[in-house]
Design an enzyme around this catalytic site. Sequence first.
Site, PDB file in Angstrom:
ATOM      1  CB  CYS A 150      34.075  37.038  42.420  1.00 35.98           C
ATOM      2  SG  CYS A 150      33.816  35.258  42.087  1.00 35.98           S
ATOM      3  CB  CYS A 199      32.275  35.828  39.565  1.00 34.77           C
ATOM      4  SG  CYS A 199      32.049  35.216  41.018  1.00 34.77           S
ATOM      5  CG  ASP A 200      33.651  38.901  37.361  1.00 34.19           C
ATOM      6  OD1 ASP A 200      32.541  38.368  36.801  1.00 34.19           O
ATOM      7  OD2 ASP A 200      33.666  39.656  38.553  1.00 34.19           O
TER       8      ASP A 200
END
Length: 329
Positions: free
Chosen positions: A139, A142-143
């Site tokens: 992701c 997300c990261d």
Amino acid sequence: MTEESVTAVRLAIVGSGPAGLTAALYAARANLEPLVIGGVPGGGQLTLTSEVENYPGFPDGIQGPELIELFRKQAAKFGARFMDDNVTGVDLTHRPFTLRTGTNGIVRARCVVVATGANARWLELPNEQRLRGKGVSACATCDGFFFKNREIVVVGGGDSAMEEALFLTKFASRVTILHRRGQLRASPILQQRARAHPKIGFVLDVDVVDVRGGEAVEGIVIREHGSGATRTIPAQGLFVAIGHDPATQVFRGALELDDRGYIKTREITRTSVDGVFAAGDVYDHRYRQAVSAAGLGCMAALDAEKFLEADAPEATSAPGVTPPVRVGL
């Protein structure tokens, strides 16, 4: 003739990630006494996420498993009940609906929220799981923030891979796209954007063999199809973008699914069966964020509440969670 325990509830929620637990919180506050059949293991993708920095309300970040535990405690505070089990079979042809579990017998529910989520596909590399959260991710949204000025590899050749790579250029010093075929599968416009970006490079016709690193990712090992030679690409991040699989196997034939297996909905959370609602990544294959899943869990619970308010109590349904009873099957 065997006996099997039966639990009767007004609302059953299948899944215990952000969507399922938010649905449980809202339903519990509406005095629906929801039963969460959370799965084993439960908690969804957040339980496999180390640092979560983009969930509102946590300016210093929070560990994924800790966030899930807070969700669960908050729902339990208002009366949500939990069954740590898997749903192994369903009958949604008539109400109350029947949910068969692995070890806790049968749950009969007047209304159901499906929040079983979706799982990222992984490469099954020898060190892939060991380095998840240490440079291996599925992701970018997300990261990606954790990879400022780092070299990153993205694996995949479809639209998702191009979108991930383009997003990661906001942080990375270099993004290399690896694909096992000689040509990409992504749409022409996304290919054009990726190829035109000065930070993005391509290595095609290769297999990813492994990811190297001790406490963090240090390189990606690839094998060239033509020569069979292997080499290591220096990188501090590996983003796998080869797709997701919705956790809908048990609902095949019971709910309308699209060609990828995601639940089809109308009016946001309503499924093809009246009284069954869907929330989170089990049907949302676009955003796939904890906060969007939680929002959809809220919507599903509110829709379920309105459905139950309009529904005349059935003689075969209990008004709330009842003690298990024994029936002959």
